[in-house]
Design an enzyme around this catalytic site. Structure first.
Site, PDB file in Angstrom:
ATOM      1  N   TYR A   1       0.801  -1.220   0.000  1.00  0.00           N
ATOM      2  CA  TYR A   1       0.000   0.000   0.000  1.00  0.00           C
ATOM      3  C   TYR A   1       0.837   1.275   0.000  1.00  0.00           C
ATOM      4  CZ  TYR A   1      -3.659  -3.251   1.341  1.00  0.00           C
ATOM      5  OH  TYR A   1      -4.536  -4.301   1.370  1.00  0.00           O
TER       6      TYR A   1
ATOM      7  N   ASN B   1      -9.488   1.574   7.987  1.00  0.00           N
ATOM      8  CA  ASN B   1     -10.834   1.525   8.551  1.00  0.00           C
ATOM      9  C   ASN B   1     -10.866   1.315  10.058  1.00  0.00           C
ATOM     10  OD1 ASN B   1     -11.493   1.784   5.890  1.00  0.00           O
ATOM     11  ND2 ASN B   1     -12.476  -0.196   5.705  1.00  0.00           N
TER      12      ASN B   1
ATOM     13  N   TYR C   1      -4.899  -0.828   9.673  1.00  0.00           N
ATOM     14  CA  TYR C   1      -5.577  -0.568   8.412  1.00  0.00           C
ATOM     15  C   TYR C   1      -6.488   0.635   8.575  1.00  0.00           C
ATOM     16  CZ  TYR C   1      -3.507  -4.683   6.486  1.00  0.00           C
ATOM     17  OH  TYR C   1      -2.583  -5.571   6.032  1.00  0.00           O
TER      18      TYR C   1
ATOM     19  N   ASN D   1     -13.492   6.409   5.757  1.00  0.00           N
ATOM     20  CA  ASN D   1     -13.612   5.423   6.830  1.00  0.00           C
ATOM     21  C   ASN D   1     -12.541   5.550   7.910  1.00  0.00           C
ATOM     22  OD1 ASN D   1     -15.979   4.238   5.899  1.00  0.00           O
ATOM     23  ND2 ASN D   1     -14.850   2.948   4.474  1.00  0.00           N
TER      24      ASN D   1
ATOM     25  N   HIS E   1      -4.495   6.057  -1.141  1.00  0.00           N
ATOM     26  CA  HIS E   1      -5.021   6.055   0.225  1.00  0.00           C
ATOM     27  C   HIS E   1      -3.929   6.356   1.256  1.00  0.00           C
ATOM     28  CE1 HIS E   1      -8.813   5.521   2.068  1.00  0.00           C
ATOM     29  NE2 HIS E   1      -8.765   4.257   2.381  1.00  0.00           N
TER      30      HIS E   1
ATOM     31  N   ASP F   1      -6.096  11.400   2.512  1.00  0.00           N
ATOM     32  CA  ASP F   1      -6.586  11.551   1.149  1.00  0.00           C
ATOM     33  C   ASP F   1      -8.064  11.941   1.143  1.00  0.00           C
ATOM     34  OD1 ASP F   1      -6.806   8.700   2.157  1.00  0.00           O
ATOM     35  OD2 ASP F   1      -8.150   8.620   0.442  1.00  0.00           O
TER      36      ASP F   1
END
Length: 179
Positions: free
Chosen positions: A15, A66, A64, A112, A20, A91
């Site tokens: 990632y 969320n 993560y 989220n 993100h 973001d």
């Protein structure tokens, strides 16, 4: 009194360059500006520095997106911080690519990671610096889009946005007492 910049993103090399993770990209820019290195503290990456004589912590939660809220909430007491000491950097698909916006409070706007922080910390009074990553054409494409890397032709614009976002963060740090 210390302040902390929380660069939102997902952990792991898969990632690292994703849209993100632009919040972590800004945090990396700030660490470079302050001449500080990232160090693991518990499960998080932390860079400790100062800005204009005031303590400034840079944080990259190892959680993560969320479920960022619980990870940050567990970290705050160890660092002697409260929610008003935080500046979130993340973001925003509702902003055009490269646009930077500062907000002092408000809803999660569908993000989220911010939703998780607001719900866990129990306040929407969180300073924020949002970096526009643009929006895909279809709603069904959003997840794949935010987890994708920037295209080569977008990198110059996003690098400039990260520099602007870092400058805005430092303005928030310096002007905390005047608000």
């Amino acid at each position: 009194m210390a302040q902390a910049v929380v660069g939102l993103g997902n952990p792991g090399l898969d990632y690292r360059g994703s849209r993100h993770n632009v919040g972590q990209r800004v945090a990396d820019h700030l660490a470079k500006t302050l001449g500080k290195r990232w160090r693991r503290e518990g499960e998080h990456q932390v860079a400790r520095g100062q800005w204009r004589g005031e303590p400034l912590l840079l944080l990259k939660p190892h959680a993560y997106m969320n479920v960022t809220g619980p990870a940050v909430a567990r970290l705050l007491p160890r660092l002697g911080l409260d929610p008003p000491d935080l500046i979130l950097v993340y973001d925003d698909i509702d902003l055009p690519l490269g646009k930077v916006r500062v907000r002092m409070r408000g809803s999660h706007g569908g993000h989220n990671g911010v939703r998780s922080l607001i719900e866990t910390l129990g306040t929407d009074r969180l300073r924020r610096v949002k970096v526009g990553i643009g929006r895909p054409g279809e709603k069904a494409e959003v997840v794949d889009y935010v987890l994708s890397s920037f295209r080569d032709e977008e990198l110059e614009l996003i690098d400039a946005a990260c520099t602007e976002a870092a400058d805005r963060v430092l303005d928030l740090v310096a002007n905390r007492g005047s608000r």
